[in-house]
Enzyme design. Structure first.
Site, PDB file in Angstrom:
ATOM      1  N   GLU A 415      12.785   3.209  15.922  1.00 48.95           N
ATOM      2  CA  GLU A 415      11.831   2.256  15.350  1.00 48.95           C
ATOM      3  C   GLU A 415      10.821   1.844  16.406  1.00 48.95           C
ATOM      4  O   GLU A 415       9.636   1.636  16.121  1.00 48.95           O
ATOM      5  CB  GLU A 415      12.566   1.017  14.824  1.00 48.95           C
ATOM      6  CG  GLU A 415      11.669  -0.005  14.129  1.00 48.95           C
ATOM      7  CD  GLU A 415      11.029  -1.022  15.059  1.00 48.95           C
ATOM      8  OE1 GLU A 415      10.157  -1.780  14.619  1.00 48.95           O
ATOM      9  OE2 GLU A 415      11.389  -1.065  16.260  1.00 48.95           O
ATOM     10  N   SER A 605     -15.488  -9.118 -10.340  1.00 50.72           N
ATOM     11  CA  SER A 605     -14.847  -9.379 -11.641  1.00 50.72           C
ATOM     12  C   SER A 605     -13.904  -8.265 -12.114  1.00 50.72           C
ATOM     13  O   SER A 605     -12.918  -8.576 -12.785  1.00 50.72           O
ATOM     14  CB  SER A 605     -15.892  -9.735 -12.696  1.00 50.72           C
ATOM     15  OG  SER A 605     -16.767  -8.651 -12.869  1.00 50.72           O
ATOM     16  N   HIS A 662      -0.820   0.570  -0.134  1.00 47.92           N
ATOM     17  CA  HIS A 662      -0.728  -0.597  -1.016  1.00 47.92           C
ATOM     18  C   HIS A 662      -2.104  -1.269  -1.063  1.00 47.92           C
ATOM     19  O   HIS A 662      -2.670  -1.591  -0.020  1.00 47.92           O
ATOM     20  CB  HIS A 662       0.322  -1.572  -0.484  1.00 47.92           C
ATOM     21  CG  HIS A 662       0.860  -2.497  -1.532  1.00 47.92           C
ATOM     22  ND1 HIS A 662       0.059  -3.406  -2.186  1.00 47.92           N
ATOM     23  CD2 HIS A 662       2.096  -2.640  -2.051  1.00 47.92           C
ATOM     24  CE1 HIS A 662       0.804  -4.081  -3.069  1.00 47.92           C
ATOM     25  NE2 HIS A 662       2.053  -3.632  -3.001  1.00 47.92           N
TER      26      HIS A 662
HETATM   27 ZN   LIG Z   1      12.828  -4.323  16.870  1.00 48.95          ZN
END
Ligand SMILES: [Zn+2]
Ligand SMILES: *[C@@H]1O[C@H](CO)[C@@H](O)[C@H](O)[C@H]1NC(C)=O
Ligand SMILES: *[C@@H]1O[C@H](CO)[C@@H](O)[C@H](O)[C@H]1NC(C)=O
Ligand SMILES: *[C@@H]1O[C@H](CO)[C@@H](O)[C@H](O)[C@H]1NC(C)=O
Ligand SMILES: *[C@@H]1O[C@H](CO)[C@@H](O)[C@H](O)[C@H]1NC(C)=O
Ligand SMILES: *[C@@H]1O[C@H](CO)[C@@H](O)[C@H](O)[C@H]1NC(C)=O
Ligand SMILES: *[C@@H]1O[C@H](CO)[C@@H](O)[C@H](O)[C@H]1NC(C)=O
Ligand SMILES: *[C@@H]1O[C@H](CO)[C@@H](O)[C@H](O)[C@H]1NC(C)=O
Ligand SMILES: *[C@@H]1O[C@H](CO)[C@@H](O)[C@H](O)[C@H]1NC(C)=O
Ligand SMILES: *[C@@H]1O[C@H](CO)[C@@H](O)[C@H](O)[C@H]1NC(C)=O
Ligand SMILES: *[C@@H]1O[C@H](CO)[C@@H](O)[C@H](O)[C@H]1NC(C)=O
Ligand SMILES: *[C@@H]1O[C@H](CO)[C@@H](O)[C@H](O)[C@H]1NC(C)=O
Ligand SMILES: *[C@@H]1O[C@H](CO)[C@@H](O)[C@H](O)[C@H]1NC(C)=O
Length: 713
Positions: A415, A605, A662
């Protein structure tokens, strides 16, 4: 990674910030009156359903401490410790999850050597020690395989030049320097940490023609808890150890996350490798401590423009210097960074309890890899919590219980480099995930202090808040508070908006409901040594969470949340809340358009009409939920609740960054961690490209209409 300090431009509340940090101009302060006035009719202690009681009573701070001890006493830099991945899977298996490893073959780099010498104004040279001091009190700081200071994904290279102080290194800082006539081309940047993601500081320096970056942590980020205010430094007290250095990745994460070599597809042994230079810097960088940085700043005093005159927020810090820009004639830095590039294996641990409905899946993930041997907070406070949670579900399984929906636990590797393990896994399983995922719940730094923080997509807010009410939390010695009371007392009940910087990104940008949670330090709590060899078990046991009671509370909250998401007859989403938040982001956008004098040129709009359609669908399904009584009706409703948010994903992704799809939220292009709402429109307006903004109003509106169409009963 995670930790986000920038104030986002257009959000209700500062970002995916879970750790409240001292850099916030108004750090949240707990107010027990505000907390308890919200208690209303809720009983204390909370009333639990029998299965909730089984789950919560299973949590034990002593076993959590033992899991934490295991993770934090061995090197587990990304791609270096397969046995820790297997150990994780083995514990989950013992508790009843069918578990195994998912391996990916990814690009990483590892530190080999580095050097730094400066030539100061009087001609003397300054060659500081770059490593963090070994502490006798904290054994892992002396492990022979401890990780040197470095920036992940920084290229090998040397730079030797005069240098310029660039503040926090945001684009606006560089623009200010250019306006002031400070020469940047060919110089080295000296930048403070804080604000934008570090990779973007390096990207900006590179884009402005600079040849290297030195990053330091300023004690201004520590509020009152400083040695200058009389606090002893770690290991003797709560202040920052003066040799502290923040490691971390310099990938350009706002462009894409995951393996830089395989954008959009999984990294297998034989996967084709793309050009990584889109997200990897060309110029080298090196992080240093405040103590090392101070003489470098002082050498610029009186040269270029002084910090006060630069007049940018967070430019002047608390070191003994005027924070002048430089450059100073003959005052130079010469540094080198040598890294070893590898394409190598990483290991995600995956644990599964099959539900009755296997096309409905709830996923709870945490990363396992750390920049340093310890990782007491980042990420292994979360890893310890996940094992204890598996144990709690084991206790429930032992009663013969089986969930309605499948539950998956994930322990991600790599990560820290750029959410690599989670992104590759999502990229491998995306068709299946899009067909079955109900929600992804992320816990990275479960505990770096006592203050709970939550960011989530809007349909999750209610069930998350209700789950907080079930957990008793002995916050700062109070015996009569729930986790909800404390969170509410700190946040006024506002959830953060998800940006980037942890493993939820690949899920969120495939239209999957997502949460990020963890507890961070408040303004008077001990300094958390983020990405440093002092983020250890010993720090946690001495300062961070000595009795592992915050770990326990965060774990109990996640257990209740997973239980209800996986087991309620109807998925406990409040979809009307999505309409409320989309409207609020629209109002922010309208303010921006007005401030840019673009109201007549840009018609919002279509977006407003689309949100009104979404509101109508949300109201209709909410009414249907109230009357639904049969399995067939539940099944239909649940499939709509599961699928509607896929509609928010735009084909082809945002301009210049396909990974982020997204339409309602993305990390800011120049912030990295902190989110921007209606990013396609907002960033085009900020760039003054109203043609592009107009086309993104239509694309965003179309996406909202698709979501509305799926949701309509
Ligand atoms: Zn971390
Ligand atoms: C992997 O981690 C475990 C637990 O922290 C540790 O005991 C082991 O020595 C580590 N392995 C390597 C190769 O460093
Ligand atoms: C879950 O069920 C599927 C399909 O019935 C089966 O293939 C798989 O082995 C089961 N997995 C577990 C973890 O029990
Ligand atoms: C040069 O300046 C540095 C930093 O101010 C100082 O530590 C050093 O003693 C000076 N050296 C000489 C030779 O004056
Ligand atoms: C920090 O110290 C100053 C001066 O003593 C005080 O006014 C301020 O309230 C303190 N801040 C916090 C967050 O405690
Ligand atoms: C600093 O900038 C602010 C606006 O950004 C301005 O109001 C203020 O006058 C400036 N201060 C100085 C000393 O230039
Ligand atoms: C700050 O640095 C100056 C020299 O640049 C020195 O005279 C002064 O004593 C220092 N102040 C502190 C508080 O260290
Ligand atoms: C870079 O710097 C290191 C350390 O000073 C030195 O050993 C190496 O030869 C330099 N490399 C180049 C290409 O200049
Ligand atoms: C909650 O506990 C605090 C201190 O432990 C106490 O001062 C307060 O009166 C209690 N409040 C309630 C509503 O019980
Ligand atoms: C567990 O928490 C209790 C307080 O709730 C504390 O008395 C005990 O010492 C803790 N145990 C450990 C191992 O931290
Ligand atoms: C918008 O118009 C106002 C009034 O004419 C002007 O003061 C302001 O500078 C304009 N803002 C921008 C961003 O052009
Ligand atoms: C959508 O509904 C919410 C209330 O549920 C309301 O506050 C909001 O104004 C509505 N938005 C639009 C664009 O109609
Ligand atoms: C606006 O964006 C469009 C689409 O990316 C691009 O083709 C056009 O050149 C941009 N216009 C300006 C003025 O930058």
């Amino acid at each position: 990674m995670k930790i986000n300090k920038a104030l986002p431009l257009l959000v209700l509340q500062a970002g995916s910030v879970l750790a409240h940090t001292r850099e916030d101009s108004n750090p949240p302060v707990f107010d027990p009156h505000r907390a308890l006035s919200k208690r209303q009719e809720a009983p204390f202690p909370p009333i639990l359903e029998p299965n909730e009681a089984i789950l919560l009573n299973s949590f034990d701070n002593a076993t959590i401490e033992s899991w934490s001890y295991y993770y934090t006493h061995g090197l587990h830099l990304a791609g270096t410790n397969k046995s820790q991945s297997q150990w994780t899977a083995d514990r989950w298996s013992e508790f009843g999850f069918t578990s195994g490893l998912a391996s990916y073959y990814v690009y990483l780099n590892y530190p080999v050597s580095h050097s730094l010498t400066a030539t100061l104004a009087n001609g003397s040279t300054y060659t500081p020690l770059l490593e963090e001091e070994v502490l006798a009190e904290d054994e892992v700081t002396s492990y022979p395989n401890r990780v040197p200071i470095f920036n992940g994904y920084s290229p090998s290279g040397n730079a030797s030049a005069e240098y310029v102080y660039v503040g926090r290194g945001q684009k606006v800082d560089f623009e200010r320097l250019r306006t002031l006539g400070v020469q940047l081309e060919g110089k080295i940047a000296l930048s403070r940490y804080g604000g934008p993601f570090r990779g973007l500081k390096v990207k900006n320096a590179q884009d402005y023609g600079m040849i290297g970056v030195i990053l330091f942590t300023d004690t201004a980020d520590d509020g009152n808890i400083t040695e200058a205010n009389g606090y002893a430094a770690y290991p003797y007290g709560p202040a920052r150890n003066p040799t502290y250095v923040q490691r971390g990745s310099v990938e350009f994460v706002s462009t894409y996350s995951g393996d830089p070599d395989t954008p959009g597809y999984a990294s297998k042994l034989d996967s084709p490798r793309a050009d990584r230079s889109v997200v990897i810097p060309r110029i080298p960088s090196l992080p240093i401590s405040w103590k090392t940085a101070q003489p470098l700043l002082q050498a610029l005093d009186g040269h270029g423009v002084d910090g006060k005159t630069v007049n940018r927020t967070n430019w002047v810090g608390k070191l003994n210097a005027t924070y002048s820009t430089g450059p100073a004639l003959g005052v130079t830095i010469s540094f080198s960074n040598v890294a070893r590039d590898e394409i190598t294996w990483i290991w995600d641990s995956i644990g599964i309890i099959n539900g009755t409905n296997q096309d409905e899946v709830v996923i709870l993930g945490n990363h396992r890899d750390a920049w340093i041997v310890g990782g007491g907070s980042d990420p292994n406070s979360g890893s310890a919590v996940l094992i204890e949670l598996a144990k709690a579900f084991g206790a429930l399984l032992a009663t013969g219980w089986k969930p309605k929906r499948t539950i998956i636990l994930a322990s991600w590797d790599a990560e820290e480099y750029a959410s690599v393990g989670s992104t590759e896994w999502v990229e491998e399983y995306v068709p299946w995930l899009k067909g079955s995922a109900i929600a992804y719940l992320n816990v990275d730094q479960a505990v770096s202090g006592p203050d709970p923080g939550l960011s989530a997509t809007p349909e999750l807010h209610d069930v998350v808040a209700e789950s907080l009410k079930k957990v008793v939390y002995p916050y700062h010695g109070y015996s009569n508070l729930t986790l909800y009371d404390v969170w509410y007392g700190l946040s006024d009940g506002e959830f953060g908006v998800l940006g980037a910087g942890s493993d939820y990104v690949a899920f969120l940008h495939n239209g999957i409901a997502s949460l990020d949670t963890g507890a961070g330090q408040g303004p008077n709590d001990p300094i958390y040594h983020y990405h440093s060899s002092y983020d250890t078990f010993h720090w946690m046991k001495t300062f961070g969470d000595p009795y592992f009671t915050t770990h326990k509370a965060i774990g109990q909250h996640l257990a209740i949340l997973v239980y209800h998401l996986a087991n309620d007859d109807i998925i406990p989403f409040n979809v009307e809340n999505y309409g409320i938040h989309l409207t609020s982001y629209l109002n922010d956008l309208r303010d921006l358009v007005e401030s840019e004098n673009a109201t007549t040129a840009l018609n919002l709009s279509p977006l407003e009409d689309a949100i009104a359609k979404f509101n109508a669908s949300a109201a209709a399904i909410t009414a249907f939920i109230q009357t639904a009584a049969t399995e067939v009706e539940f099944k239909l409703i649940n499939s709509k609740l599961r699928d509607f948010s896929r509609g928010f994903v735009s084909q082809g992704g945002l301009p210049t960054r396909e990974f982020y799809k997204h339409v309602a939220f993305a990390p800011g292009l120049d912030t990295g961690y902190a989110p921007v709402t209606w990013p396609g429109v907002t960033e085009a307006v900020q760039d003054g490209n109203l043609t592009l903004a107009g086309s993104w109003v239509l694309k965003s509106a179309r996406a909202v209409e698709v979501a509305a169409g799926i949701l309509a009963p």
